[in-house]
Scaffold this motif. Structure first.
Motif, PDB file in Angstrom:
ATOM      1  N   SER A 164       0.065  16.238  -2.219  1.00  0.00           N
ATOM      2  CA  SER A 164       1.336  16.554  -1.556  1.00  0.00           C
ATOM      3  C   SER A 164       1.197  16.548  -0.029  1.00  0.00           C
ATOM      4  N   VAL A 165      -0.021  16.551   0.491  1.00  0.00           N
ATOM      5  CA  VAL A 165      -0.175  16.539   1.965  1.00  0.00           C
ATOM      6  C   VAL A 165      -0.088  15.123   2.545  1.00  0.00           C
ATOM      7  N   ILE A 166      -0.020  14.123   1.672  1.00  0.00           N
ATOM      8  CA  ILE A 166       0.114  12.740   2.166  1.00  0.00           C
ATOM      9  C   ILE A 166       1.555  12.546   2.631  1.00  0.00           C
ATOM     10  N   LEU A 167       1.748  12.253   3.896  1.00  0.00           N
ATOM     11  CA  LEU A 167       3.100  12.069   4.425  1.00  0.00           C
ATOM     12  C   LEU A 167       3.399  10.581   4.561  1.00  0.00           C
ATOM     13  N   LEU A 168       4.489  10.164   3.911  1.00  0.00           N
ATOM     14  CA  LEU A 168       4.893   8.761   3.971  1.00  0.00           C
ATOM     15  C   LEU A 168       6.131   8.671   4.854  1.00  0.00           C
ATOM     16  N   GLY A 169       5.986   7.976   5.985  1.00  0.00           N
ATOM     17  CA  GLY A 169       7.090   7.946   6.946  1.00  0.00           C
ATOM     18  C   GLY A 169       7.765   6.597   7.029  1.00  0.00           C
ATOM     19  N   GLU A 170       8.790   6.546   7.896  1.00  0.00           N
ATOM     20  CA  GLU A 170       9.517   5.308   8.171  1.00  0.00           C
ATOM     21  C   GLU A 170       8.549   4.232   8.659  1.00  0.00           C
ATOM     22  N   THR A 174       0.851  -1.198   0.000  1.00  0.00           N
ATOM     23  CA  THR A 174       0.000   0.000   0.000  1.00  0.00           C
ATOM     24  C   THR A 174       0.886   1.247   0.000  1.00  0.00           C
ATOM     25  N   TRP A 175       1.912   1.201   0.819  1.00  0.00           N
ATOM     26  CA  TRP A 175       2.846   2.324   0.957  1.00  0.00           C
ATOM     27  C   TRP A 175       3.500   2.635  -0.388  1.00  0.00           C
ATOM     28  N   GLU A 176       3.901   1.584  -1.098  1.00  0.00           N
ATOM     29  CA  GLU A 176       4.558   1.748  -2.400  1.00  0.00           C
ATOM     30  C   GLU A 176       3.590   2.356  -3.431  1.00  0.00           C
ATOM     31  N   ILE A 177       2.338   1.936  -3.404  1.00  0.00           N
ATOM     32  CA  ILE A 177       1.356   2.508  -4.342  1.00  0.00           C
ATOM     33  C   ILE A 177       1.166   3.997  -4.040  1.00  0.00           C
TER      34      ILE A 177
END
Ligand code: ADP
Ligand code: MG
Length: 361
Positions: free
Chosen positions: A170-176, A116-119
């Motif tokens: 751009s407001v979607i934050l993808l974290g560690e 999901t993160w990769e998509i």
């Protein structure tokens, strides 16, 4: 729109789609396709004499059709099980799915599956590359429309305009650690990219287990390897002005995905007689006003092609052609007034011909 056929999501539609899927996978018997793309998923063995197996399923509001040559006996079931798993992960309407949890997190971080993160990562990239023409944060507005359920629901201007500030990938934050954080109110809808991702995964999963395959998820087709007789695979481009299954043209390819987005399949005719289709312009939340009725892309990444095809419909023919050309993407477009436009070399590379020429050859 001339000759527009509106299909309802019922048995007839399923049957029509099924016929369409079968039609789209004919075989030309041609020796060679000039400038054919690099084989990335080519199975090692020849498919000559291979047994054909087929499987069908209904996932993501779409008929999934699998046609495999020389596959092991569990291949179809495993592929359909993967579809079921992706639906549980990526559907915004399945309670507890990754997307459902992101959309109901109220501004808090959510840990999601790496897939999901990769998509989401790729969706953000494509959103940036298309200046927001592709925006998965269209969700709060796409949820206000019902294009396929028969209610023909549409938002009031007030509700639509109030939700517009929430549309911004751009407001979607993808974290560690596969975390995803979106501001409260922001929601995502992977309807414009998930089927491409799944087509890629099914192709990668099936390639080593069969000699050839045609994987079809509605507008996303993945062609793996050859037909059993060694001939090339043909993929049809739907005639946007005719019934489902009637073709505008035919192209020849293998080990690539052919992805079509169109304004004619999912939508409804409003009380005002206007055609309301399901590809929304993120700038205003309305069905995109576009001169394109069909964008067909040929790429090794079905995910990228899926998202770009949606974006290209939004931006219209001039920008779509320029963007495709600049990105080095092979694309064919059909305009509202019936013209077919292609990126440089498309016709030669895929032996593209009109359906009339194809049947007369
Ligand atoms: P399909 O799902 O019929 O193959 P598309 O790939 O063009 O069609 O995706 C359209 C779907 O994507 C819509 O049903 C909606 O869920 C979502 N969507 C609509 N407009 C946009 C957009 N501008 N950007 C991203 N997703 C969109
Ligand atoms: Mg798409």
């Amino acid at each position: 729109m001339k000759g527009m056929i509106m299909m309802k999501r019922n048995g007839m539609r399923l049957l029509a789609l099924l016929l369409c899927a079968l039609l789209l996978t004919g075989c030309t018997g041609r020796e060679n396709a000039p400038g054919e793309p690099e084989a990335t998923l080519l199975p090692a063995a020849s498919a000559a004499g291979a047994e054909k197996t087929t499987g069908y399923g209904w996932y993501f509001d779409t008929l999934v059709t699998l046609t495999l040559y020389g596959a092991d006996e569990n291949a179809i079931n495993d592929a359909l099980a993967a579809c079921a798993r992706y639906e549980q992960l990526l559907s915004k309407t399945v309670e507890g799915s990754d997307v459902w949890r992101i959309n109901h997190a109220g501004g808090q971080p959510v840990t999601v599956d790496p897939e999901t993160w990769e998509i989401l990562r790729r969706a953000k990239e494509i959103s940036a590359a298309t200046e927001g023409a592709f925006s998965i944060t269209i969700a709060p507005i796409s949820a206000m429309w019902d294009f396929t359920g028969g209610t023909n629901r549409m938002p009031t201007d007030e509700a639509r305009l109030a939700a517009l500030p929430l549309v911004d990938d751009s407001v979607i934050l993808l974290g560690e650690g596969c975390t995803v954080t979106v501001p409260a109110g922001v929601q995502v809808d992977l309807g414009g990219i998930a089927k491409g991702y799944i087509a890629d995964q099914l192709a990668a999963m099936l390639a080593p287990r069969c000699m050839g395959a045609i994987i079809s998820l509605g507008g996303n087709t993945y062609v793996v390897g050859d037909k059993p007789d060694g001939s090339y695979n043909t993929v049809g481009v739907q005639d946007p002005f005719a019934a489902t299954g009637q073709l505008e043209g035919v192209l020849v390819c293998k080990n690539v995905s052919v992805v079509t987005s169109g304004t004619y399949e999912r939508g409804f005719a409003g009380a005002d007689g206007q055609w309301y289709h399901h590809i929304l312009d993120p700038k205003n939340g309305l069905p995109a006003e576009t001169d394109l009725v069909n964008a067909t892309l040929v790429m090794t990444s079905s995910m990228t092609a899926d998202a770009l095809a949606t974006a290209f419909i939004v931006v219209g023919s001039d920008r779509a052609l320029a963007l495709a050309q600049q990105m080095g993407v092979d694309a064919l477009f059909i305009t509202q007034d019936g013209r077919t436009l292609t990126t440089d070399g498309f016709v030669e590379k895929y032996g593209y011909m009109t359906y009339e020429a194809f049947i007369a050859r």
